[in-house]
Design a protein around this motif. Structure first.
Motif, PDB file in Angstrom:
ATOM      1  N   TRP A  11     -41.998  -1.660 -26.922  1.00 19.58           N
ATOM      2  CA  TRP A  11     -43.346  -1.227 -27.314  1.00 19.58           C
ATOM      3  C   TRP A  11     -44.427  -1.909 -26.478  1.00 19.58           C
ATOM      4  N   VAL A  12     -44.314  -3.215 -26.314  1.00 24.35           N
ATOM      5  CA  VAL A  12     -45.331  -3.959 -25.555  1.00 24.35           C
ATOM      6  C   VAL A  12     -45.339  -3.501 -24.094  1.00 24.35           C
ATOM      7  N   PHE A  13     -44.151  -3.364 -23.515  1.00 21.38           N
ATOM      8  CA  PHE A  13     -44.010  -2.925 -22.130  1.00 21.38           C
ATOM      9  C   PHE A  13     -44.661  -1.562 -21.932  1.00 21.38           C
ATOM     10  N   GLU A  14     -44.426  -0.657 -22.886  1.00 23.77           N
ATOM     11  CA  GLU A  14     -44.966   0.701 -22.790  1.00 23.77           C
ATOM     12  C   GLU A  14     -46.474   0.727 -23.003  1.00 23.77           C
ATOM     13  N   ILE A  15     -46.957  -0.040 -23.962  1.00 23.41           N
ATOM     14  CA  ILE A  15     -48.399  -0.080 -24.244  1.00 23.41           C
ATOM     15  C   ILE A  15     -49.176  -0.614 -23.043  1.00 23.41           C
TER      16      ILE A  15
END
Length: 338
Positions: free
Chosen positions: A188-192
């Motif tokens: 999630w963090v990587f994508e955000i």
């Protein structure tokens, strides 16, 4: 008019384990195909770069051009990336599991919706428990099938919004898998961070292009017929069908679905060899050759609906009879065996 208002129920185990054992008994040399294909990461890198390059070029283009390129080009790149995520979920790219997780998250980037880590968790259950509603996130909800029914408009909308329905299904597996863990957070963090960077550097149209490319790649598009091809009862009661059409060239043999379910520890580039070795085990099965034809058939044939699936309560035995590669080849993760 479709007569069924429920799934086709079966008291039998899913069909792949028995066929796998039969093929291995007759053709033990098929074990030599087991392994990994690290070159898949080059395809991931190429598709990610392509999508970013198109997003850059289209950042100031007219909206209709944005939509057209997303449908005709971006959808194919995104579908290939989705197939690569699938390969990573079976640890078929690298030997190291963590490396496969990172490769899957990189492939996930242009798709915008963080899903690669979660996909790995529920997809392996799909292989072990095909058609068992409580375990198989590929099975539609009853309410989903009732909502869509068999109308052409309903099925078209269902395909268009397929990623939304697909995102909801894993939540019914919460007793079997842990949906949120540290790798999910990393995903999630990587994508955000990626989405924020693209929005800041390239603008809203770039984000819309990437989002449209993803929705088209798995939705109302010839490529979206893949979901119908794999497990819908389009001809008789055969619950898994392969696709042997031209799009396998650009989509990494994703159409060889019976072959993949029979031998999920064999990478995409060797799936056609399974069919060649398996001979009449596959020749006697029904198959598709046109995604476009199948798309129109599913939408406009009132005999087909979202209920056109086989469901079962017979779970069989998870990961029974693990298939092992010869010592010279990579060993098989027990979770990868159908």
């Amino acid at each position: 008019m479709a007569k069924n208002k429920t799934f086709r129920w079966s008291d039998e185990c899913e069909p792949h384990k028995a066929r796998t054992k039969s093929i291995i008994k007759q053709h033990p040399e098929i074990r030599n195909l087991i392994g990994r294909n690290p070159y898949t990461f080059l395809i991931i890198s190429g598709c990610v770069v392509l999508q970013l390059a198109l997003a850059y070029v289209l950042r100031d283009a007219a909206w209709w051009i944005n939509v057209l390129v997303a449908y005709c080009v971006g959808a194919f790149a995104c579908h290939t990336l989705y197939v690569c995520i699938h390969e990573c979920s079976h640890n078929l790219v690298f030997k190291n599991k963590t490396a496969n997780l990172w490769a899957g998250m990189i492939a996930n980037l242009p798709l915008l919706l963080p899903s690669s880590v979660s996909f790995q968790k529920y997809h392996l259950k799909h292989h072990s428990f095909q058609g068992v509603e409580a375990m198989d996130a590929d099975m539609p909800f009853h309410w989903e099938a009732r909502l869509i029914d068999n109308s052409a408009l309903g099925k078209a909308v269902w395909l268009l919004l397929y990623p939304v329905f697909q995102a909801l299904r894993p939540f019914r597996l919460t007793k079997e898998i842990k949906l949120f863990d540290k790798w999910t957070v990393v995903n999630w963090v990587f994508e955000i961070v990626f989405v924020a960077a693209v929005a800041y550097l390239l603008g809203v149209k770039a984000i819309v292009f990437l989002l449209l490319s993803f929705f088209f790649s798995v939705g109302l598009h010839p490529l979206g017929a893949r979901w119908v091809q794999e497990h819908f009862l389009t001809h008789g009661e055969q619950e898994t069908k392969s696709y042997y059409g031209r799009l396998n060239v650009v989509n990494l043999n994703v159409g060889y679905h019976n072959e993949h379910h029979d031998f999920p520890s064999i990478p995409w580039n060797r799936l056609p060899q399974i069919k060649n070795i398996g001979g009449n085990h596959y020749e006697e099965l029904g198959y598709h050759t046109s995604y476009t034809g199948l798309l129109f058939k599913f939408i406009f044939n009132r005999e087909l609906s979202v209920f056109s699936r086989t469901a079962r309560t017979n779970r069989g035995k998870e990961n029974s009879a693990p298939i092992r590669a010869p010592k010279a080849a990579s060993q098989v993760n027990a979770q990868e065996v159908a």
